[in-house]
Design an enzyme around this catalytic site. Structure first.
Site, PDB file in Angstrom:
ATOM      1  N   GLU A 188     -16.258   5.035   2.402  1.00 34.09           N
ATOM      2  CA  GLU A 188     -15.971   4.270   1.180  1.00 34.09           C
ATOM      3  C   GLU A 188     -16.918   3.084   1.061  1.00 34.09           C
ATOM      4  OE1 GLU A 188     -11.205   5.177   0.726  1.00 34.09           O
ATOM      5  OE2 GLU A 188     -11.841   3.509   1.953  1.00 34.09           O
ATOM      6  N   LYS A 213      -0.508  -4.183  -4.638  1.00 30.22           N
ATOM      7  CA  LYS A 213      -1.716  -4.403  -3.824  1.00 30.22           C
ATOM      8  C   LYS A 213      -2.380  -5.759  -4.092  1.00 30.22           C
ATOM      9  CE  LYS A 213      -1.573  -0.063  -2.389  1.00 30.22           C
ATOM     10  NZ  LYS A 213      -2.586   0.894  -2.769  1.00 30.22           N
ATOM     11  N   ASP A 245     -12.345   3.521  -6.714  1.00 31.73           N
ATOM     12  CA  ASP A 245     -11.650   3.706  -5.437  1.00 31.73           C
ATOM     13  C   ASP A 245     -10.408   2.820  -5.389  1.00 31.73           C
ATOM     14  OD1 ASP A 245     -11.080   4.558  -2.879  1.00 31.73           O
ATOM     15  OD2 ASP A 245     -12.958   3.874  -1.987  1.00 31.73           O
ATOM     16  N   GLY A 272      -6.240   4.914   4.427  1.00 27.29           N
ATOM     17  CA  GLY A 272      -6.350   6.371   4.558  1.00 27.29           C
ATOM     18  C   GLY A 272      -7.402   6.785   5.577  1.00 27.29           C
TER      19      GLY A 272
END
Ligand code: 5RP
Length: 227
Positions: free
Chosen positions: A102, A120, A80, A96
């Site tokens: 998740e 990130k 992910d 998102g």
């Protein structure tokens, strides 16, 4: 684009025949799902659980076998994306809007591998507003209580309407500027009635694959759980 794709494709190399796999959500996870689809077409046998309706739709288009989350106890591996990750592999997720699925899929996974481009990776979480999924009923009260934790908060919109998650809830984006103690903040947020889940993933990721524009990748492993 390239950095996301190379991170995703490197992580997909961890998938072995016969595995149960969690499919993430977002523009980086998209590349992982594409690659898994390509491998399935070539004969790889996997069963997958998706973390959003959008990822499930893509997986089905690519003929990746999808199983119901309720039918499994554990997944071998989930791949992910993330909105931020710190050096201990604590994460902010939910950009998102899929953070609840998740997180529940990640919690059922023996291994969570995060894929991200270099932007990130941060020293301290918090520049990215923390997404918090909240129930629609009492949303105003829940947001007042979240603000009392010291954030500036914005209810996520979709056009003129509030954004609604796959679970029928709202997302409050909470800016804390810098999060000094992610574990404590995680627990304080989740103690507020009306909060479904927040986007802090503490101690859940086992490793991360960071992609760079020059085509290289860096692998990070969580030190408390070396694999
Ligand atoms: C969705 C997520 C995503 O993993 C996160 O927002 C990163 O997305 P992208 O790969 O598009 O940058 O948590 O809820």
């Amino acid at each position: 684009m390239k950095s996301k794709q190379i991170a995703a494709e490197r992580a997909v190399e961890l998938i072995k025949d016969g595995m149960t796999v969690g499919l993430g959500t977002g523009s980086t996870a998209y590349w992982a799902i594409q690659k898994i689809g390509e491998l399935v077409k070539g004969g790889l046998s996997v069963q997958a659980v998706a973390t959003s309706d959008k990822s499930e739709q893509l997986a089905r288009q690519l003929e990746i076998p999808i199983i119901a989350f309720t039918d499994i106890d554990e997944l071998d591996l989930t791949i992910d994306g993330a909105d931020e990750l710190d050096p201990d592999l604590n994460l902010i997720k939910g950009g998102g809007g899929a953070l609840f699925r998740e997180k529940i899929v990640a919690s059922a996974s023996r291994e969570l591998v995060i894929i991200a481009d270099e932007s990130k990776a941060v020293e301290h979480l918090g520049a990215f507003p923390l997404p918090v999924e909240i129930a629609r009923f009492g949303a105003e009260m829940t947001m007042r209580r979240l603000r009392k934790l010291g954030c500036t908060l914005r209810l996520r919109g979709a056009g003129d309407m509030p954004f609604v998650t796959d679970n029928g809830n709202y997302i409050a984006d909470c800016s804390f500027a810098s999060i000094e103690d992610p574990g404590t903040l995680h627990d304080r947020i989740n103690r507020i009635v009306g909060v479904v889940e927040n986007g802090l993933f503490i101690g859940m990721a086992n490793q991360a694959v960071i992609g760079y524009e020059n085509g290289t990748v860096k692998l990070l492993k969580r030190s408390s759980n070396q694999i």
